[in-house]
Design a protein around this motif. Structure first.
Motif, mmCIF file in Angstrom:
data_model
loop_
_atom_site.group_PDB
_atom_site.id
_atom_site.type_symbol
_atom_site.label_atom_id
_atom_site.label_comp_id
_atom_site.label_asym_id
_atom_site.label_seq_id
_atom_site.Cartn_x
_atom_site.Cartn_y
_atom_site.Cartn_z
ATOM 1 N N ASP A 46 0.956 8.905 6.157
ATOM 2 C CA ASP A 46 -0.188 9.851 6.310
ATOM 3 C C ASP A 46 0.706 11.266 5.790
ATOM 4 O OD1 ASP A 46 -1.950 7.823 6.887
ATOM 5 O OD2 ASP A 46 -1.997 8.342 8.996
ATOM 6 N N GLY A 58 -1.099 15.849 -1.071
ATOM 7 C CA GLY A 58 -2.242 16.675 -1.490
ATOM 8 C C GLY A 58 -2.018 18.170 -1.606
ATOM 9 N N GLN A 59 -1.095 18.550 -0.867
ATOM 10 C CA GLN A 59 -0.691 19.964 -1.068
ATOM 11 C C GLN A 59 -0.012 20.343 -2.567
ATOM 12 O OE1 GLN A 59 1.422 20.406 2.666
ATOM 13 N NE2 GLN A 59 -0.339 20.824 3.863
ATOM 14 N N HIS A 114 0.806 -1.043 -0.120
ATOM 15 C CA HIS A 114 0.136 0.028 -0.199
ATOM 16 C C HIS A 114 0.940 1.317 -0.027
ATOM 17 C CE1 HIS A 114 -3.620 2.545 0.902
ATOM 18 N NE2 HIS A 114 -2.766 2.949 1.778
ATOM 19 N N ILE A 159 0.733 11.599 2.324
ATOM 20 C CA ILE A 159 -0.424 11.781 1.575
ATOM 21 C C ILE A 159 -0.738 13.281 1.758
ATOM 22 C CG2 ILE A 159 -2.719 11.194 1.369
ATOM 23 C CD1 ILE A 159 -1.935 8.471 2.583
ATOM 24 N N HIS A 160 -0.669 13.676 3.177
ATOM 25 C CA HIS A 160 -1.214 15.089 3.304
ATOM 26 C C HIS A 160 0.003 16.116 2.495
ATOM 27 C CE1 HIS A 160 -1.613 18.491 6.056
ATOM 28 N NE2 HIS A 160 -0.349 18.407 6.251
ATOM 29 N N HIS A 214 1.608 4.231 -2.739
ATOM 30 C CA HIS A 214 1.529 5.889 -2.449
ATOM 31 C C HIS A 214 2.933 6.648 -2.965
ATOM 32 C CE1 HIS A 214 -2.213 6.810 -0.503
ATOM 33 N NE2 HIS A 214 -2.039 5.837 0.072
ATOM 34 N N ARG A 219 -1.942 3.744 -8.762
ATOM 35 C CA ARG A 219 -0.845 3.588 -7.688
ATOM 36 C C ARG A 219 0.183 2.689 -8.144
ATOM 37 N NH1 ARG A 219 -3.668 4.582 -2.932
ATOM 38 N NH2 ARG A 219 -4.686 6.381 -3.360
ATOM 39 N N TYR A 244 -0.618 18.698 -5.145
ATOM 40 C CA TYR A 244 -1.844 18.811 -5.914
ATOM 41 C C TYR A 244 -2.256 20.297 -6.086
ATOM 42 C CZ TYR A 244 -2.907 13.607 -6.833
ATOM 43 O OH TYR A 244 -2.628 12.460 -7.239
ATOM 44 N N VAL A 245 -2.604 20.993 -4.968
ATOM 45 C CA VAL A 245 -2.962 22.249 -5.112
ATOM 46 C C VAL A 245 -1.853 23.169 -5.932
ATOM 47 C CG1 VAL A 245 -3.783 24.240 -3.909
ATOM 48 C CG2 VAL A 245 -4.200 22.126 -3.141
ATOM 49 N N TYR A 246 -0.709 23.000 -5.704
ATOM 50 C CA TYR A 246 0.510 23.789 -6.150
ATOM 51 C C TYR A 246 0.594 23.548 -7.618
ATOM 52 C CZ TYR A 246 2.970 24.454 -1.659
ATOM 53 O OH TYR A 246 3.444 24.806 -0.530
ATOM 54 N N PHE A 283 -5.292 10.353 -8.417
ATOM 55 C CA PHE A 283 -5.066 9.940 -7.195
ATOM 56 C C PHE A 283 -5.057 8.447 -6.960
ATOM 57 C CE2 PHE A 283 -6.982 9.057 -2.808
ATOM 58 C CZ PHE A 283 -5.637 9.719 -2.187
ATOM 59 N N TYR A 284 -6.040 7.835 -7.637
ATOM 60 C CA TYR A 284 -6.170 6.321 -7.457
ATOM 61 C C TYR A 284 -5.517 5.459 -8.305
ATOM 62 C CZ TYR A 284 -9.088 7.195 -11.504
ATOM 63 O OH TYR A 284 -9.530 7.591 -12.934
ATOM 64 N N ARG A 333 -2.502 22.523 -9.577
ATOM 65 C CA ARG A 333 -3.449 23.166 -10.179
ATOM 66 C C ARG A 333 -3.264 24.579 -10.347
ATOM 67 N NH1 ARG A 333 -7.008 19.872 -12.763
ATOM 68 N NH2 ARG A 333 -7.518 17.967 -11.571
#
Lengths: 152, 152
Positions: free
Chosen positions: B125, B132-133, B11, B128-129, B15, B151, B135-137, B148-149, B139
């Motif tokens: 975690d 996710g940040q 898993h 992942i956290h 990631h 892997r 991803y915003v950068y 995201f899904y 965008r």
């Protein structure tokens, strides 16, 4: 064994307590309006999380899968109320998931097939992912986010 | 049992494959310069992830905890090279972690005390956290992030 079912529930509910604090940290007038780069608002993201969390545990416990559908929420108070309702539902359904289920292959929401532990981790990871995005929104708004490692 | 040690490694490495793609997706000239709201660049965040991942598995396998220190990386190529090096190290050390260790209480990096499964999940975690940040950068930079899904 890496982690027990009981341990994973506690871990997840710790994450959900943190996500609740992130929702609370948003200025009321930005939760459903602010976004970056064309992304969804944090209110919309949190509504997605609600649509996955308790319904996932319900499906794993009972075999009944609700159609995946996010509620149309538009206020912080309503979002927090639904969040707390989900917290109790997750605890209740989790207690009813047979221990062996987590290693079984399950199709969730009529379309996603994989081991039940993979299904649950998808929901937890998706929450961490979107909450991380919420942290950027808060920083961009000049708001100090809650501490990542506090889960009480 | 929620998930086995072997399942958790798979898993996590899934990631890590996704995070590698996020690093690759950044324009070279933005990876160590672009940020939002005074946060760290994604290059700095990824360097932090490197400083936690393989050293965590090394500590759990051997009891030797390196002082926590992120390498000073400043190019995408070097970051990806270290990422791949970590991938192999994690696999090697993970295979040497005694099965019962994950339920034992461990102090990592001389300062964080808790069950070994909690230690590992913190690292996963946190990845992942921060991803996710990232991803915003992406965008905000007009770059479509990886799915995201996915892997693989």
């Amino acid at each position: 064994m890496f982690i027990s079912a009981e341990g994973l529930l506690e871990h997840w509910q710790g994450h959900r307590r943190l996500t609740r604090r992130v929702i609370e940290a948003f200025p009321d007038d930005q939760l459903f309006t602010f976004s970056i780069g064309g992304m969804r608002t944090f209110g919309e993201l949190a509504s997605e999380l609600l649509a996955m969390a308790a319904p996932m545990t319900q499906g794993l416990a009972t075999g009944d899968w609700e159609a995946y559908a996010a509620d149309a929420v538009d206020s912080k108070g309503e979002l927090l109320r639904l969040w707390d309702e989900s917290t109790a539902e997750i605890d209740e359904f989790w207690a009813r998931i047979p221990g062996e289920r987590f290693q079984e292959t399950v199709t969730s929401f009529g379309q996603y097939t994989g081991p039940a532990h993979w299904q649950v981790l998808y929901v937890v990871d998706n929450e961490i992912h979107h909450r991380g995005q919420g942290y950027v929104y808060l920083r961009a708004l000049g708001v100090e986010p809650p501490l990542f490692y506090e889960r009480d």
